[in-house]
Motif scaffolding. Structure first.
Motif, PDB file in Angstrom:
ATOM      1  N   SER A  25       0.661  -1.353   0.060  1.00  0.00           N
ATOM      2  CA  SER A  25       0.503   0.215  -0.301  1.00  0.00           C
ATOM      3  C   SER A  25       0.906   1.224  -0.460  1.00  0.00           C
ATOM      4  N   GLY A  26       0.228   2.327  -0.054  1.00  0.00           N
ATOM      5  CA  GLY A  26       0.883   3.597  -0.195  1.00  0.00           C
ATOM      6  C   GLY A  26       1.898   3.280  -1.841  1.00  0.00           C
ATOM      7  N   LEU A  27       1.639   3.087  -2.952  1.00  0.00           N
ATOM      8  CA  LEU A  27       2.863   2.958  -3.918  1.00  0.00           C
ATOM      9  C   LEU A  27       2.292   2.157  -5.277  1.00  0.00           C
ATOM     10  N   ALA A  28       2.238   3.220  -6.220  1.00  0.00           N
ATOM     11  CA  ALA A  28       1.955   2.755  -7.312  1.00  0.00           C
ATOM     12  C   ALA A  28       2.752   1.321  -7.467  1.00  0.00           C
ATOM     13  N   PHE A  29       1.808   0.024  -7.432  1.00  0.00           N
ATOM     14  CA  PHE A  29       2.636  -1.330  -7.239  1.00  0.00           C
ATOM     15  C   PHE A  29       2.807  -1.517  -8.738  1.00  0.00           C
ATOM     16  N   SER A  30       1.942  -1.425  -9.970  1.00  0.00           N
ATOM     17  CA  SER A  30       3.018  -1.871 -10.814  1.00  0.00           C
ATOM     18  C   SER A  30       4.152  -0.950 -11.859  1.00  0.00           C
TER      19      SER A  30
END
Length: 132
Positions: A25-30
């Motif tokens: 969470s808290g990040l642009a996973f892709s």
């Protein structure tokens, strides 16, 4: 705030399987490559965590340590912001705390993706114990 939360560890017997999950969470996973590392009990102080597997962002290229190749599989689900580590044919020497990590740089190749200091964020770890 970036958070990586591992789950799925436990106590199993040799030959069993486990699936670890890492919810981000808290990040642009892709936009991140994801890796799994482990730290065995009694590891010498200062020794780097051992690389297990990684999956690169977008391209989905996977890398594995020789010790787990053919037994472990890393995969990611961008819709769930989750990376998995399927561990089959577990051995006592797989006993360790397993950590997931996120890497922002677009780097490729085993020497770079296996270097823990290249990773920007780390989870708190999940214990895997394999009895003989």
């Amino acid at each position: 705030q970036v958070q990586l939360v591992e789950s799925g560890g436990g106590l199993v017997q040799a030959g069993d399987s486990l699936r670890l999950s890492c919810a981000a969470s808290g990040l642009a996973f892709s936009s991140f490559s994801m890796g799994w590392f482990r730290q065995a009990p009694g590891q010498a102080p200062g020794k780097e965590r051992e690389f297990v597997a990684a999956i690169t962002r977008n391209s989905g290229i996977t890398y594995y340590a020789d010790s787990v190749k053919g037994r472990f599989t890393i995969s990611g689900d961008n819709a769930k912001n989750t990376v998995y580590l399927q561990m089959n044919s577990l051995k006592p020497e797989d006993t360790a705390v397993y950590y997931c990590a996120a890497l922002m740089k677009a780097i490729y190749g085993l020497p770079l993706v296996s270097y823990p200091r290249n990773y920007n964020y780390w989870g708190q770890g999940t214990q895997v114990t394999v009895s003989s």
